[in-house]
Design a protein around this motif. Structure first.
Motif, PDB file in Angstrom:
ATOM      1  N   GLU A  10      11.281  -5.814 -14.717  1.00 20.69           N
ATOM      2  CA  GLU A  10      10.435  -6.879 -15.376  1.00 20.69           C
ATOM      3  C   GLU A  10      11.412  -8.007 -15.994  1.00 20.69           C
ATOM      4  OE1 GLU A  10       8.275  -9.503 -16.596  1.00 20.69           O
ATOM      5  OE2 GLU A  10       6.844  -7.787 -16.535  1.00 20.69           O
ATOM      6  N   ASP A  11      11.319  -9.099 -15.672  1.00 18.46           N
ATOM      7  CA  ASP A  11      12.265 -10.205 -16.064  1.00 18.46           C
ATOM      8  C   ASP A  11      11.937 -10.827 -17.523  1.00 18.46           C
ATOM      9  OD1 ASP A  11      10.126 -11.394 -14.561  1.00 18.46           O
ATOM     10  OD2 ASP A  11      10.951 -13.386 -15.000  1.00 18.46           O
ATOM     11  N   GLU A  12      10.698 -10.591 -17.851  1.00 27.54           N
ATOM     12  CA  GLU A  12      10.274 -11.149 -19.457  1.00 27.54           C
ATOM     13  C   GLU A  12      10.554 -10.060 -20.522  1.00 27.54           C
ATOM     14  OE1 GLU A  12       6.335 -13.297 -19.395  1.00 27.54           O
ATOM     15  OE2 GLU A  12       6.497 -12.918 -17.259  1.00 27.54           O
ATOM     16  N   ASP A  54       7.308  -5.753 -11.626  1.00 22.06           N
ATOM     17  CA  ASP A  54       6.569  -6.866 -11.768  1.00 22.06           C
ATOM     18  C   ASP A  54       6.659  -7.692 -10.319  1.00 22.06           C
ATOM     19  OD1 ASP A  54       5.482  -9.213 -12.925  1.00 22.06           O
ATOM     20  OD2 ASP A  54       7.597 -10.048 -13.505  1.00 22.06           O
ATOM     21  N   MET A  56       6.234 -11.129  -9.919  1.00 23.82           N
ATOM     22  CA  MET A  56       7.020 -12.294 -10.032  1.00 23.82           C
ATOM     23  C   MET A  56       8.151 -12.094 -10.805  1.00 23.82           C
ATOM     24  SD  MET A  56       4.963 -14.802  -8.690  1.00 23.82           S
ATOM     25  CE  MET A  56       5.344 -16.517  -9.585  1.00 23.82           C
ATOM     26  N   LYS A 106      -1.863  -7.871 -15.569  1.00 23.21           N
ATOM     27  CA  LYS A 106      -1.894  -8.423 -17.175  1.00 23.21           C
ATOM     28  C   LYS A 106      -2.870  -9.074 -17.486  1.00 23.21           C
ATOM     29  CE  LYS A 106       3.238  -8.892 -15.880  1.00 23.21           C
ATOM     30  NZ  LYS A 106       4.440  -9.803 -15.796  1.00 23.21           N
TER      31      LYS A 106
HETATM   32 CA    CA Z   1       7.874 -11.714 -14.156  1.00 24.14          CA
END
Ligand code: CA
Length: 230
Positions: A10-12, A54, A56, A106
């Protein structure tokens, strides 16, 4: 020991951190990656019981990474739960086609996330193999990612776990380092043969307090054998 190893991609930062804390408080062990490249580096050396991905991601998307994982002989057994945003109904179809096992939309509640993870791990537990027992007291339970010696849990790393699982399901046979690399790490992974020695040492150390380290035998000039005989 934990209820299993989960790789969170997950990039966030805020979401990844929240997921990590949630999983750790539910007794899971967590590995974190911010993108596909980092995830692939981790997967070269670890075999998580589940991947939380994730949809995205920057660069290589979650769906493309899922396809790559499902094409890999070793990694394809790892169940994947995809995190999608509300309204990405289309992505669920694509994810399903790529081999995703389940979705969490989410925003999700921590309770829902844990329930989904446990359900997917339970379902995939069959493909992770049967519980193994050898040498009167050494037990390995793949679905729970647990090793016990005479009833006591052992601290063991993910690679050592897979190595032990392979040995316990193929006892009394001698394997060369390159055969072990193929079987435990996978053919597509380029690792030096002495890496096997490093993990053999760690496995012996993990087994040492229980005395089961004697089962991991060096066969000079050939490789290693897991044997209950001397
Ligand atoms: Ca993301």
């Amino acid at each position: 020991m934990t209820d299993g190893l989960v790789l969170v991609i997950e990039d966030e930062d805020a979401i990844r951190e929240m997921v990590r804390v949630t999983l750790e408080s539910a007794s899971f062990e967590v590995l974190e990656a911010v993108d596909a490249e980092q995830a692939e580096m981790i997967l070269a050396d670890h075999c998580p019981g589940l991947i939380l991905m994730d949809w995205m991601l920057p660069g290589i998307s979650g769906i493309e990474l899922t396809r790559r994982i499902k094409r890999d002989d070793v990694l394809k057994e790892i169940p994947i739960i995809m995190l999608t945003a509300k309204g990405e109904e289309n992505s669920k179809v694509m994810g399903l086609e790529a081999g995703v096992d389940d979705y969490v939309t989410k925003p999700f509640s921590t309770r829902e996330l844990i329930a989904r993870i446990r359900a997917v791990m339970r379902r995939s537990g069959v493909s992770q193999g049967e519980s193994l027992e050898i040498g009167d007291g050494l037990k390995l339970d793949p679905s729970r990612h647990r090793v016990t010696a005479n009833g006591a849990s052992l601290e063991i790393g993910p690679t050592e776990f897979r190595l032990l699982q392979f040995f316990m399901s193929h006892p009394e046979r001698v394997y060369s380092r390159s055969q072990l690399l193929d079987q435990v790490w996978g053919r597509n992974v380029y690792i030096e043969e002495r890496t096997v020695d490093v993990h053999i040492r760690r496995l012996r150390k993990a087994l040492e307090p229980s005395g089961f380290d004697a089962l991991v035998q060096t066969v000079r000039g050939v490789g290693y054998r897991f044997s209950v005989q001397n």
